[in-house]
Design an enzyme around this catalytic site. Structure first.
Site, PDB file in Angstrom:
ATOM      1  N   ASN A   1       0.854  -1.188   0.000  1.00  0.00           N
ATOM      2  CA  ASN A   1       0.000   0.000   0.000  1.00  0.00           C
ATOM      3  C   ASN A   1       0.897   1.249   0.000  1.00  0.00           C
ATOM      4  OD1 ASN A   1      -1.467   2.236   1.044  1.00  0.00           O
ATOM      5  ND2 ASN A   1      -3.071   0.854   1.729  1.00  0.00           N
TER       6      ASN A   1
ATOM      7  N   ASP B   1      -0.105   4.473  -0.033  1.00  0.00           N
ATOM      8  CA  ASP B   1      -0.787   5.709   0.388  1.00  0.00           C
ATOM      9  C   ASP B   1       0.115   6.636   1.203  1.00  0.00           C
ATOM     10  OD1 ASP B   1      -3.036   4.653  -0.766  1.00  0.00           O
ATOM     11  OD2 ASP B   1      -3.995   4.085   1.109  1.00  0.00           O
ATOM     12  N   HIS B   2       0.976   6.024   2.027  1.00  0.00           N
ATOM     13  CA  HIS B   2       1.801   6.863   2.914  1.00  0.00           C
ATOM     14  C   HIS B   2       2.867   7.650   2.155  1.00  0.00           C
ATOM     15  CE1 HIS B   2      -0.257   5.172   6.279  1.00  0.00           C
ATOM     16  NE2 HIS B   2       0.000   3.958   5.815  1.00  0.00           N
TER      17      HIS B   2
ATOM     18  N   ARG C   1       4.030  18.699   1.401  1.00  0.00           N
ATOM     19  CA  ARG C   1       4.669  19.859   0.786  1.00  0.00           C
ATOM     20  C   ARG C   1       3.923  20.333  -0.468  1.00  0.00           C
ATOM     21  NH1 ARG C   1      10.135  21.397   1.829  1.00  0.00           N
ATOM     22  NH2 ARG C   1      10.199  21.482   4.094  1.00  0.00           N
TER      23      ARG C   1
ATOM     24  N   HIS D   1      -5.639   3.635  -1.732  1.00  0.00           N
ATOM     25  CA  HIS D   1      -6.996   3.948  -1.279  1.00  0.00           C
ATOM     26  C   HIS D   1      -7.338   5.358  -1.740  1.00  0.00           C
ATOM     27  CE1 HIS D   1      -9.935   4.108   2.431  1.00  0.00           C
ATOM     28  NE2 HIS D   1     -10.512   4.436   1.290  1.00  0.00           N
TER      29      HIS D   1
ATOM     30  N   ARG E   1      -9.437   7.966  -1.295  1.00  0.00           N
ATOM     31  CA  ARG E   1     -10.455   8.351  -0.313  1.00  0.00           C
ATOM     32  C   ARG E   1     -11.326   9.463  -0.869  1.00  0.00           C
ATOM     33  NH1 ARG E   1      -9.156   6.358   5.144  1.00  0.00           N
ATOM     34  NH2 ARG E   1     -10.967   7.544   5.788  1.00  0.00           N
TER      35      ARG E   1
ATOM     36  N   ARG F   1      -7.193  12.632   0.622  1.00  0.00           N
ATOM     37  CA  ARG F   1      -6.162  13.130   1.555  1.00  0.00           C
ATOM     38  C   ARG F   1      -4.770  12.601   1.233  1.00  0.00           C
ATOM     39  NH1 ARG F   1      -7.744   9.879   7.011  1.00  0.00           N
ATOM     40  NH2 ARG F   1      -9.732  10.896   6.636  1.00  0.00           N
ATOM     41  N   HIS F   2      -4.680  11.446   0.573  1.00  0.00           N
ATOM     42  CA  HIS F   2      -3.338  10.998   0.173  1.00  0.00           C
ATOM     43  C   HIS F   2      -3.297  10.725  -1.337  1.00  0.00           C
ATOM     44  CE1 HIS F   2      -5.314   7.252   1.262  1.00  0.00           C
ATOM     45  NE2 HIS F   2      -5.114   7.410   2.544  1.00  0.00           N
TER      46      HIS F   2
ATOM     47  N   GLU G   1      -8.534   0.432  -3.328  1.00  0.00           N
ATOM     48  CA  GLU G   1      -9.426   0.426  -2.175  1.00  0.00           C
ATOM     49  C   GLU G   1     -10.373   1.599  -2.321  1.00  0.00           C
ATOM     50  OE1 GLU G   1      -7.446   0.753   1.550  1.00  0.00           O
ATOM     51  OE2 GLU G   1      -6.184  -0.980   1.159  1.00  0.00           O
TER      52      GLU G   1
ATOM     53  N   THR H   1      -7.269   6.226   9.861  1.00  0.00           N
ATOM     54  CA  THR H   1      -7.152   5.139   8.887  1.00  0.00           C
ATOM     55  C   THR H   1      -8.428   4.312   8.982  1.00  0.00           C
ATOM     56  OG1 THR H   1      -5.786   3.268   8.179  1.00  0.00           O
ATOM     57  CG2 THR H   1      -5.911   3.664  10.549  1.00  0.00           C
ATOM     58  N   THR H   2      -8.564   3.318   8.094  1.00  0.00           N
ATOM     59  CA  THR H   2      -9.818   2.565   8.052  1.00  0.00           C
ATOM     60  C   THR H   2     -10.056   1.841   9.385  1.00  0.00           C
ATOM     61  OG1 THR H   2      -9.253   2.197   5.743  1.00  0.00           O
ATOM     62  CG2 THR H   2     -11.139   0.990   6.612  1.00  0.00           C
TER      63      THR H   2
ATOM     64  N   GLU I   1     -11.097  -9.476   2.360  1.00  0.00           N
ATOM     65  CA  GLU I   1      -9.834  -9.143   3.008  1.00  0.00           C
ATOM     66  C   GLU I   1     -10.143  -9.023   4.492  1.00  0.00           C
ATOM     67  OE1 GLU I   1      -7.209  -6.199   1.302  1.00  0.00           O
ATOM     68  OE2 GLU I   1      -6.541  -5.559   3.296  1.00  0.00           O
TER      69      GLU I   1
ATOM     70  N   HIS J   1      -3.907  -4.737   7.415  1.00  0.00           N
ATOM     71  CA  HIS J   1      -4.089  -3.610   8.324  1.00  0.00           C
ATOM     72  C   HIS J   1      -3.304  -3.835   9.601  1.00  0.00           C
ATOM     73  CE1 HIS J   1      -5.632  -0.022  10.138  1.00  0.00           C
ATOM     74  NE2 HIS J   1      -6.236   0.267   8.996  1.00  0.00           N
TER      75      HIS J   1
ATOM     76  N   GLY K   1       1.114  -1.588   4.329  1.00  0.00           N
ATOM     77  CA  GLY K   1       1.593  -0.259   3.947  1.00  0.00           C
ATOM     78  C   GLY K   1       2.456   0.403   4.996  1.00  0.00           C
TER      79      GLY K   1
END
Ligand code: PXP
Length: 236
Positions: free
Chosen positions: A6, A8-9, A17, A42, A44, A48-49, A69, A99-100, A150, A190, A212
């Site tokens: 994952n 996303d991070h 930035r 994901h 969202r 946001r990411h 996702e 997070t989820t 999952e 997760h 992730g």
């Protein structure tokens, strides 16, 4: 067992930035080159990411599979039908959560989820439902037409190393066995990290783990020494 990473991070860091670094596409490429069998993102509702542009680029650049996702919304269904990822994982989504949190309540909205899954499956997309390791949720999932579940490993991860670990682990093991007996393939994810992941081998037939945060966190330390050396070379 396969490993989906994952990313996303990576996008979260980039968005801090507002520029283009670190590049999510490059991150996905490195994950693939080092054994990831799919890339999970994901998208969202609040973006946001991961942003739409990331997903629309990844679908063309990935050598492996895109696992998207997404929440059970018309907007997300439209995006999935348009870009046709290899798979989608339907997750619950609350705006305020970090997070989820918790799995999708499939049993409580069986008709809605079943109707949502059908066009995706008809379009050739594999559908996975992100659920808690709970018998009712597993049985309901098997009725929706989705091919995968999952299992949410958040509780297991949280209780790992405590006297509640075994209870949480058994929920995963029993749910996986039930799901498989009902014809579902089983993924998990997760909160998995370099310690608690080892017990996933005790669950027969697990197909893929989606991980992730622990991977991106570790990358900071496995990569920091070289990053400083490279800059020092330019500065000295
Ligand atoms: N699987 C699902 C469905 C998720 O929502 C997440 C978190 O985005 C993950 C796996 C990965 O969790 P983590 O980042 O804790 O490894």
């Amino acid at each position: 067992m396969l490993l989906g990473v994952n990313i996303d991070h990576v996008a979260t860091l980039r968005n801090a930035r507002g520029g283009v670094e670190p590049d999510t596409i490059k991150a996905a490429e490195i994950c693939e080159l080092n054994g990831a069998t799919s890339i999970t993102t994901h998208l969202r509702e609040d973006r946001r990411h991961i942003k739409d542009k990331d997903v629309r680029t990844l679908i063309h650049t990935l050598k492996t599979n895109l696992n998207l996702e997404m929440a059970v919304t018309d907007e997300m269904q439209q995006i999935a039908l348009e870009i046709k990822p290899h798979s989608v994982c339907l997750v619950p989504e609350k705006r305020q959560e970090i997070t989820t949190e918790g799995g999708l309540d499939v049993a409580g909205q069986l008709e809605k989820i079943t109707n949502f899954v059908k066009p995706l499956v008809d379009a050739g997309i594999l559908v996975s439902l992100f659920i808690d390791p709970d018998e009712n949720q597993v049985r309901a999932s098997a009725k929706t037409g989705a091919q995968f579940i999952e299992m949410h490993t958040g509780q297991y991860s949280e209780k790992f190393g405590t006297n509640e670990e075994e209870t949480e682990f058994l929920k995963l093991k029993n749910s996986a066995a039930l799901a498989q007996s009902l014809g579902l393939k089983v993924n998990a994810g997760h909160g998995l990290n370099y310690e608690n992941v080892k017990r996933m081998h005790e669950i027969p037939g697990l197909y893929e783990l989606n991980i992730g945060h622990s991977i991106i966190s570790r990358a900071v330390f496995t990569g920091l020494a070289q990053a400083v050396k490279d800059m020092k070379e330019l500065v000295k």
